[in-house]
Design a protein around this motif. Sequence first.
Motif, PDB file in Angstrom:
ATOM      1  N   THR A  28      -4.017   9.230   2.883  1.00  0.00           N
ATOM      2  CA  THR A  28      -3.601   7.881   2.496  1.00  0.00           C
ATOM      3  C   THR A  28      -2.916   7.242   3.701  1.00  0.00           C
ATOM      4  N   TRP A  29      -3.431   6.111   4.160  1.00  0.00           N
ATOM      5  CA  TRP A  29      -2.957   5.570   5.429  1.00  0.00           C
ATOM      6  C   TRP A  29      -1.533   5.031   5.385  1.00  0.00           C
ATOM      7  N   GLN A  76      -0.173   3.694  -2.864  1.00  0.00           N
ATOM      8  CA  GLN A  76      -0.661   5.029  -2.553  1.00  0.00           C
ATOM      9  C   GLN A  76       0.320   6.116  -2.984  1.00  0.00           C
ATOM     10  N   GLU A  87      -0.598   6.608  -6.577  1.00  0.00           N
ATOM     11  CA  GLU A  87      -1.876   7.295  -6.780  1.00  0.00           C
ATOM     12  C   GLU A  87      -1.748   8.804  -6.634  1.00  0.00           C
ATOM     13  N   ALA A  88      -0.690   9.248  -5.979  1.00  0.00           N
ATOM     14  CA  ALA A  88      -0.474  10.681  -5.799  1.00  0.00           C
ATOM     15  C   ALA A  88       0.219  11.240  -7.041  1.00  0.00           C
ATOM     16  N   MET A 115       0.818  -1.208   0.000  1.00  0.00           N
ATOM     17  CA  MET A 115       0.000   0.000   0.000  1.00  0.00           C
ATOM     18  C   MET A 115       0.854   1.262   0.000  1.00  0.00           C
ATOM     19  N   THR A 116       2.050   1.203   0.542  1.00  0.00           N
ATOM     20  CA  THR A 116       2.935   2.364   0.446  1.00  0.00           C
ATOM     21  C   THR A 116       3.211   2.669  -1.017  1.00  0.00           C
ATOM     22  N   HIS A 143       0.916   7.885   5.202  1.00  0.00           N
ATOM     23  CA  HIS A 143       0.788   8.584   6.479  1.00  0.00           C
ATOM     24  C   HIS A 143       1.681   7.906   7.531  1.00  0.00           C
ATOM     25  N   PHE A 169      -1.027  14.654   0.638  1.00  0.00           N
ATOM     26  CA  PHE A 169      -1.534  13.310   0.338  1.00  0.00           C
ATOM     27  C   PHE A 169      -1.341  12.360   1.510  1.00  0.00           C
ATOM     28  N   THR A 170      -0.388  12.614   2.382  1.00  0.00           N
ATOM     29  CA  THR A 170      -0.148  11.707   3.512  1.00  0.00           C
ATOM     30  C   THR A 170      -1.251  11.796   4.558  1.00  0.00           C
TER      31      THR A 170
END
Length: 176
Positions: A62-63, A44, A47-48, A40-41, A66, A58-59
């Motif tokens: 997006t978990w 995501q 996706e940015a 997911m890192t 983040h 964006f952080t």
Amino acid sequence: MRFHQLFKAKLGLLGEEEEDGNLIAFLLKMMEDTGSDFTMTFRQLSEASVQQLHRGGFTRVTWAPHDLSSHQLFSDWLRLYLLRLARQEGDNDEDRRHRMYVLRNWMAESATRKAETNDFSEVCKTLQKLLDHTVRWCCYMMFLGNPFIAQDAAEETGYAARPPLWGRRLKVSCSS
């Protein structure tokens, strides 16, 4: 060399630059330090847009990034990453997104567990719809695709959520 190529693809990098190995190692170390979700890192991040990466907000939405952004050196890494992306002439967000790829281990494990009991529903009905099985050599039979692009079926089944507790420590290889 193959490891280096794979991670350059995960970051959407083109060409070869001397600092690429350091950029990759820096990110992996921060991910280890913060316990950031591997897949997911990358998803995501992809996706940015470059513009969103520059703004940094964006952080907050997006978990996985983040979690990664809690590292004290995250802004330093992000600055280096953005400088590297800026040197990629003719590149764009869409092309970068398509170069970035990883299947989440817990998704493969869940489908494998069901398949071992002759229940291929998750493999054939869900994962196969989500995954494009034409590109990667490792899991080419059924575990490939575009997990970095939001797909309604994936979102509805929870594949973009944090992994379930039982799946957080899984280490699944392509041979699994």
